[in-house]
Scaffold this active site. Structure first.
Site, short mmCIF file in Angstrom:
data_model
loop_
_atom_site.label_atom_id
_atom_site.label_comp_id
_atom_site.label_asym_id
_atom_site.label_seq_id
_atom_site.Cartn_x
_atom_site.Cartn_y
_atom_site.Cartn_z
CG ASN A 9 -1.67 1.22 1.34
OD1 ASN A 9 -1.87 2.07 0.48
ND2 ASN A 9 -2.47 1.42 2.36
CD1 TRP A 10 3.20 0.82 -2.67
CD2 TRP A 10 3.56 1.84 -4.73
NE1 TRP A 10 4.24 0.03 -3.56
CE2 TRP A 10 4.18 0.69 -4.66
CE3 TRP A 10 3.43 2.76 -5.85
CZ2 TRP A 10 4.97 0.38 -6.14
CZ3 TRP A 10 4.02 2.37 -7.13
CH2 TRP A 10 4.75 1.18 -7.00
CE LYS A 11 -0.13 3.06 4.77
NZ LYS A 11 0.07 2.99 6.18
CG HIS A 95 -5.73 1.91 5.42
ND1 HIS A 95 -5.09 2.66 6.40
CD2 HIS A 95 -4.48 0.86 5.22
CE1 HIS A 95 -3.75 2.26 6.38
NE2 HIS A 95 -3.55 1.27 6.05
CD GLU A 97 -2.75 5.43 6.85
OE1 GLU A 97 -2.75 5.50 5.74
OE2 GLU A 97 -1.88 4.62 7.41
CD GLU A 167 -3.31 -2.60 7.46
OE1 GLU A 167 -2.00 -2.66 6.78
OE2 GLU A 167 -3.76 -1.53 7.06
N GLY A 173 2.92 2.21 10.91
CA GLY A 173 3.71 3.27 10.62
C GLY A 173 4.51 3.63 12.00
CB SER A 213 5.44 -1.90 11.82
OG SER A 213 5.13 -0.56 11.89
N GLY A 234 3.26 -1.29 4.25
CA GLY A 234 3.26 0.26 4.12
C GLY A 234 4.58 0.85 3.67
N GLY A 235 5.22 1.34 4.57
CA GLY A 235 6.49 2.09 4.51
C GLY A 235 7.36 1.19 3.66
P1 13P Z 1 3.34 0.19 7.70
O1 13P Z 1 3.99 -0.86 6.95
O2 13P Z 1 4.21 1.47 7.09
O3 13P Z 1 3.11 0.30 9.28
O4 13P Z 1 1.97 0.54 7.00
C1 13P Z 1 1.03 -0.63 7.21
C2 13P Z 1 -0.18 -0.40 6.52
O5 13P Z 1 -0.89 0.79 6.65
C3 13P Z 1 -0.62 -1.15 5.12
O6 13P Z 1 -1.79 -0.66 4.73
#
Ligand code: 13P
Length: 250
Positions: A9-11, A95, A97, A167, A173, A213, A234-235
């Site tokens: 997920n590149w956000k 998600h 967020e 999640e 994050g 993470s 994510g990251g």
């Molecule tokens: P991180 O891997 O950056 O913690 O993000 C996880 C995430 O929200 C994937 O959708």
């Protein structure tokens, strides 16, 4: 059949040029390492570029969100039909967020789920508790209610289009992952909740990803747990080396 899946997920990261570079590097690298199904979710403006770039590859492209309506006066929104018209057949819904910053409720998500399924799309359905829920030992109840209210209205036959992503919000994050035992415990609970609402076959066949993470140095032990079928990253999905290391940890 349950599949192993690693999704990135590149956000809200990567402009067009950066997206093109990451995609071509991923294509070159993942041809060699991938046993899992690999999905990437760039931002809306870069989805078309991604589907073009990945046409000849097994890597799939997902959107990070979509609107529940078919079309109309919804300024700034994107429909299922628009996604499908550029060969994006998978969408991330729910998600944390989106829930936290854009007010997405279980009720709204249940409508988005219906629209995506009506269009034959695959959904990566995200859910997970906040830190205060875990501290107050309420995490199982929170997860159960997110699933029941957002997803469990679907028919038995529609589960083949569902991928679940647990999640925990406190792990996203933050660099703090759920331990492999905490992930396994929750994933097993999720399967038992599905058995109660549906049946054993559906519970056993659905892929449940862990997100929060996940990094190259912890992916293997998390993925080794029997009810963890992969990750939503994510990251670490923004860098070709770390993402492909996570993919090869499956
Ligand atoms: P991180 O891997 O950056 O913690 O993000 C996880 C995430 O929200 C994937 O959708």
């Amino acid at each position: 059949m349950r599949k192993k899946i690693v999704a990135g997920n590149w956000k809200m990261n990567k402009n067009l040029a950066e997206t093109g570079e990451l995609l071509s590097n991923l294509k070159a690298k993942l041809g060699k390492v991938s046993e899992a199904e690999v999905i990437v979710a760039p931002t809306f403006t870069n989805l078309y570029r991604a589907t073009e770039e990945l046409k000849s590859s097994s890597v799939k492209v997902a959107a990070q969100n979509m609107h529940q309506a078919e079309n109309g006066a919804y300024t700034g929104e994107i429909s299922a039909d628009m996604l499908k018209s550029i060969d994006v057949n998978t969408v991330i819904l729910g998600h944390s967020e989106r829930r936290a910053y854009f007010g997405e409720t279980d009720e709204l998500l249940s409508q988005k789920v219906n629209t995506a399924l009506n269009h034959g799309m695959t959904i990566i359905f995200c859910f997970g508790e906040e830190l205060q829920d875990r501290k107050s030992n309420n995490h199982f109840a929170v997860v159960e209610s997110q699933l029941k209210n957002g997803l469990f209205h679907i028919d038995t036959s529609q589960w083949k289009n569902i991928i679940l992503a647990y999640e925990p919000v406190w792990a996203i994050g933050t660099g703090e992952t759920a331990s492999p035992e905490q992930a396994q415990e929750m994933h097993a609970f999720i399967r038992s909740t599905i058995v109660k609402a549906y049946n054993e076959t559906i519970a056993n066949d659905v892929s449940i990803l862990y997100g929060g993470s996940v990094k190259p140095n912890n992916a293997e032990e998390i993925f080794a747990k029997p009810d963890v079928d992969g990750g939503l990253i994510g990251g670490a999905s923004l860098d070709v080396e770390s993402f492909s290391a996570i993919v090869s940890a499956i």
